[in-house]
Write a protein that holds these residues in place. Sequence first.
Motif, short mmCIF file in Angstrom:
data_model
loop_
_atom_site.label_atom_id
_atom_site.label_comp_id
_atom_site.label_asym_id
_atom_site.label_seq_id
_atom_site.Cartn_x
_atom_site.Cartn_y
_atom_site.Cartn_z
N LYS A 303 -7.17 -4.38 -8.54
CA LYS A 303 -7.07 -4.65 -7.11
C LYS A 303 -5.62 -4.46 -6.66
CE LYS A 303 -11.17 -6.91 -6.40
NZ LYS A 303 -12.29 -6.21 -6.91
N THR A 304 -5.46 -4.31 -5.36
CA THR A 304 -4.10 -4.15 -4.85
C THR A 304 -3.48 -5.52 -4.58
OG1 THR A 304 -5.42 -3.03 -3.21
CG2 THR A 304 -3.20 -2.19 -3.58
N VAL A 305 -2.22 -5.59 -4.91
CA VAL A 305 -1.50 -6.83 -4.62
C VAL A 305 -0.90 -6.69 -3.22
CG1 VAL A 305 0.36 -8.33 -5.36
CG2 VAL A 305 -0.99 -7.10 -7.05
N GLU A 306 -1.18 -7.66 -2.38
CA GLU A 306 -0.68 -7.59 -1.01
C GLU A 306 0.25 -8.76 -0.72
OE1 GLU A 306 -4.06 -7.47 1.61
OE2 GLU A 306 -5.10 -6.16 0.21
N ASN A 307 0.86 -8.64 0.43
CA ASN A 307 1.73 -9.72 0.92
C ASN A 307 2.74 -10.20 -0.11
OD1 ASN A 307 -0.44 -9.52 2.71
ND2 ASN A 307 -0.08 -11.60 3.45
N ILE A 343 7.96 -7.65 0.80
CA ILE A 343 7.64 -6.32 0.27
C ILE A 343 6.37 -5.76 0.88
CG2 ILE A 343 7.13 -5.02 -1.83
CD1 ILE A 343 8.64 -7.28 -3.33
N GLY A 344 5.38 -6.59 1.05
CA GLY A 344 4.10 -6.09 1.55
C GLY A 344 3.23 -5.64 0.40
N LYS A 345 2.56 -4.52 0.58
CA LYS A 345 1.63 -4.04 -0.44
C LYS A 345 2.40 -3.49 -1.64
CE LYS A 345 -2.50 -2.63 1.31
NZ LYS A 345 -3.28 -1.68 2.08
N LEU A 346 1.92 -3.79 -2.81
CA LEU A 346 2.60 -3.33 -4.02
C LEU A 346 2.06 -1.96 -4.42
CD1 LEU A 346 4.66 -4.26 -6.15
CD2 LEU A 346 2.76 -5.13 -7.47
#
Lengths: 418, 1128
Positions: A303-307, A343-346
Amino acid sequence: MIHSLFLINHSGDIFLEKHWKSVISRSVCDYFFEAREKAVDPENVPPVLQTPHHYLISIYRGKLFFLSVIQTEVAPLFVIEFLHRVADTIQDYFGECSEGIIKDNIVTVYELLEEMLDNGFPLATESNVLKEMIRPPTILRSVVNTLTGSSNVGDTLPTGQLSNVPWRRAGVKYTNNEAYFDVIEEIDAILDKSGTTVFAEIQGVIEACVRLTGMPDLTLSFMNPRLLDDVSFHPCVRFKRWESERVLSFIPPDGNFTLMNYHVSSQNLVAIPVYVKQSISFFETGPCGRLDITIGPKQTMGKTVENMMVTIHMPKAVLNANLTATQGTYTYDLTTKVLVWDIGKLNPQKLPNLRGSLSTQVGVPKPEDNPSLNIDLKIQQLAISGLKVSRLDMYGEKYKPFKGVKYLTKAGKFQVRT
Amino acid sequence: MSASSAFNDEKGGSSSVGEPEYGHDPASGGIFSSDYKRHDDLKEMLDSNKDSLKLEAMKRIVAMIARGKNASDLFPAVVKNVACKNIEVKKLVYVYLVRYAEEQQDLALLSISTFQRGLKDPNQLIRASALRVLSSIRVTIIVPIMMLAIKEAASDMSPYVRKTAAHAIPKLYSLDPEQKDQLIEVIEKLLADKTTLVAGSVVMAFEEVCPERIDLIHKNYRKLCNLLIDVEEWGQVVIINMLTRYARTQFLNPNINESLLEEGSGGDKTFYGSDEDEDEDEEEKEKNAEAPAMAKRKPYVMDPDHRLLLRNTKPLLQSRNAAVVMAVAQLYFHLAPKAEVGVIAKALVRLLRSHSEVQYVVLQNVATMTIKRRGMFEPYLKSFYIRSTDPTQIKVLKLEVLTNLANETNISTILREFQTYIKSMDKDFVAATIQAIGRCATNIGEVRDTCLNGLVQLLSNRDELVVAESVVVIKKLLQMQPEKHSDIIKHMAKLTDNIQVPMARASILWLIGEYCEHVPKIAPDVLRKMAKSFTNEEDIVKLQIINLAAKLYLTNSKQTKLLTQYVLNLAKYDQNYDIRDRARFIRQLIVPTEKSGALSKYAKKLFLALKPAPVLESPFKDRDHFQLGSLSHLLNAKAGGYQELPDWPEAAPDPSVRNVEVKDSVPEWTKCSSREKRKEKKVEKPFYSDSEGESGPTESADSESDSASGSESGSGSEESGSGSESVESEEGSESEEEEEDEEEKNKKKKKKELKKPVQESESEQSSEEEERKPERKSKQRKSDSESESDEEESESESSQSESEDSESEAEIKKKKKAAESKPPTKPVKKENKKEKKEMSLLDLDDFEPAPSPQVTPVNTFLSNSLVTDLEGLSLSDTVLSPATIAPSSALKNYELLHRITGEGLSVEYCFSRQPFSPDANMVAVQMQFTNNATSDTKNLHMEDVKLQSGMRVKEFPEIELLPAGETAAAVMGIDFCDSTQAANFQLCTHTKKFFVSIQPPVGELMRPIFLTENEFKKEQGQLMGMNEITEKLTLDAKCRNEHAIVQRVTTAANLSRVPCGSDKECSPPVPPPDHPIHRFAGRTVTSSSLVLVTVATKEEGAAQLTVNCEKMLIGTMLVKDILLALTQ
């Protein structure tokens, strides 16, 4: 038990007082202000203070102090838990618990306090019961109220107190019957300098939003309930069924509530979703230091890491930061010495990096201690412990409700030591 | 504030226009100019007759109160509105009164009559709120009124009012402590209350008024334990804390054998043999495993009541409320056998995730626990690791816990952790860490050297605080075994060249001086260096230099004599008089001169005396003599009102004080009604206390004889001579239900695939079952019918034996006929069961006139044996016996769907007058479906229920198949909300939909309750005026005898007969009064409002009917119905 309550704002003004027994002068708060002065941080004010004639028990929530005055022996947690319940109720009623909101709704808040305690002993703390006695304001109602001059006090007497399901009011009706459950997990972790996990565990909570007609009896079951190490429940959950069958069986309160909290022990290996490469160093000579942080995904289960966000409390000696971020933005608050890198989305292809120099105060010896990094992140649609809800069944009512489960992983107290 | 408002009053005609108080900043100076005017404004608004204006004014006033502004001058204007009809205004007036009544007592008295009226209000919520406000206005004059009100409310029918009464007790006590004795009586009464709503509040009152009267708890102990889980959370905390104290006085120390054998564990076979039940399996197994190990030990037998407490509190560790968890934790800590205390650790660790204030309190308690029981928290060591974001006070407490947990095995991890803490930015925390390291080093010999080395390195820290703290700690450590550490002392001596922090330098010099014998070579050299820099040193360092010089002079005068002289000379001319004094004093003491006094002989002893090593111990040591979780424990000082936790008794006090005998305390009928209540609760609120197994002990705890009568339906009533027949039969059927449940359960257990909520009542269960697994339905049916037939057998058996007893042949025949005439078909069976029950009761009904003549003189012809037999059957009570008829009178069938409109399907319904088990607020409607068509009807169910607001319907389970010519029965529940509004719905088959509606006669909206005559009269007295409706009537010719009246009334309304005058029971052969008065009582199903019916007969069929009911509408309709029934 609880004699009086004072609400005190950040700058030390008492803006609401309520006495359940005889009136206690607000000068009693002076002892508190003294302690408040002594503790630099509002968080460091001792929750329990002793004065010559009273005991003061306070909590700090939403930049407000809830200060209660006690005269005799009482379990301190009893008072603390109650004060938090007051704050929760205010939040529940008005959407937030802040000075402005309380001041705007001062009569309603006062009435709530009146209902919640009788002679200092809790009387009605269930939000469903309270809402029957004192209706929460809505935009529509406040318009109607201003036009008709009526208030939020319920004009019919409540029956909730008398029902045997005290947390649910009778006669609930919805056109759309829906039940949503949010499984939210927080990773509490401490990583040391080299990136090894010192300590990690998962704290989970199931927040429910149930809007169902009538008296539904719900059963929520998990694919892998054995994962859960320690649990605490809303009073509606039947404990015996959890013990014997590991299912949550309950008649839900109406609206939003926390169904359960759970804990996945550190015995199970906790997946750490990101890794951090960092170096923060200060030089003996010259007023400067270097900072270099790179963050990359580790075990994200695809999954994408967000925030993503990194917060660093810099030593007092650091005057300013001159950095460049390959992704996101950074801010350095000069007064609080907090560096925040949003950073936001990784992006796994191009790892975000923050590097640059830190200027320190001249003439002050270099800071010895390296600040630790606090990480914030979110992963949607994933419970990092692997917990899965298998099904939700409803008994007692005929209609088919709309059901939904959402998963979310967050960083809790996620700290990287340097 | 009051001064300022007074000032404003005087000022009077301030010219500025009053701006609205609302949203006005209290701090602004505008108050002074506008106060008077504005209040005038408010008074005007309060005097108006518009509710909206009053409301607006009251809102402004309450906002003033909330901000702490004085609004007392408005008192007369506000108090006028206390009787205001508008409930919103009223509430705010109450708020105002409670705040200012104390200040304006005379005016407050004006409002009292309103509350007194409120106390008599038929609505329980109004009664409660009147009592609440009345008891909250602290006016001494009304103490007697309050006392009276509390006493009255304590025996109110509504548990909510009783709860309010419990709340009022401490209020009155604080107002007038002289009322204590009377209040204790009320408390005693309320403690006996069986509702969960009251339990927490009354224990709170007990704790505030008479915590020393532990004897009041005995009788209620088991009940409190069993109710605990259903009490609201705040009550739980209070009850658990009280029970902890109670247990300490009543039970033996479970860890009494701890000294003999390491594993002290309670629990004993005898106990488990006696009254354990299946839900305890796990624990039991555990215990059994331990049992052989304990066999050798001197037997400690845990009191079953002690075990009951531990068992019933354990699930509360899972509460969301931190205070409850803490309360259970302290209970386990103080009361549980050592081996069982461990369970609380996990829950306490969980609380560490909560708000920081909660963490603070929990950590304080954990710190105390870890000293006594370290092993408990060892597995959770890492949960106490410190984060840089924790507030300092939390950090320090976590550190304390970590230090307490340190032992040989984990010390290396802990020390590594400590090392990171030392680098923290929070210097207070670093200092605490150093102290902690010191304590670890003293406690664990193996790591002492490591710790010392680590600390020595810290001496070079730049932070003064760190160095000072390290030196202090090192100093303490070295004092413990100085001979081993001459190396470190040497090392520290070297440090004097670098360390600039005066405190640290001073500490080092003290050390060298103290242990100069261990470092004979270095010490003089250090002194030499110090002498050289003496003038530049800080004061504390100078003092220590003098000290060092003196000590060296005494031990090694050869080398240091001159140096000492030099130092003392320097000191003599120091700027600081303290140092000058010290130098002079020391010179006199050590340097022998002709003038030197006797002291100089002892100089060596004075300076080189062995100083005891400082003890490094936790500040939490011995704190556990305060009850954990208490305020006193947190402050480590006794808080006002703290109740000491008593020591365990040497020998256990008599445990039998907790046995509850029901007979002498509670009359049979009360017990039954409470049983009824409890049953409702069981059905409605199956949380936690799910299985019958759990509720079993509840009952047995309440009364041993109670459970006995429950299990043997027949004999129970025989025991209790006063028990009325109808109660008996009710009880019997109840116990049957329970048995049935039990049987059901057993079957369920066998069929593992049918995982079922054991706690649900049968009907709900089966309906759920059908919903979930329709394919299993037939199987389920079978099992249902099995259990039913079982039950029927037992029932018929019991009825047979009963009739045999009575030796009434006719009855036996009838009964047998009834039993034999069971049609074998399955669906009919269910319904037949009910019919049969009714029939048997009807038989009794027929039989009824027999015993009633028994008391009349005419009756003497009855054979003696028959009379005695009848007495044995407890039918001897003439007046009671007719009551039996009440619930059994023939049920009227109503047509729901005619055969023709239903195209073959006909449906009839009747109000079965059985309690509707899934929801006690619903009226049970029994429906009978008959399929007269030639084809099968499928999927018979209901849909599209149209109800008036507030009404609810519990649908009957879908009937999947109704073959042609067959009949099926189903029960549905409707909550009519105490109105005779019809419930409209569609009855659907697989092909058709029929609109039908059920409209209840008013008599079906109630359920019977039992009252004594006295109670009845008392209740009636409270329901006078508007709530009383009286009609005169002439009785129908056929209905002039008692029996007929009773029957007709009970047919018209679901009420039960109130037994009259107990005086008659004493002497049976008294003729009935010429004009008896018949009384009937019931409650409405939804709101539980009391319904009282009185039929007073007069000459020649004249009679007077009186109905008292707080719901006037219901009363009026009921009068009509009963009138009709009696006159036709």
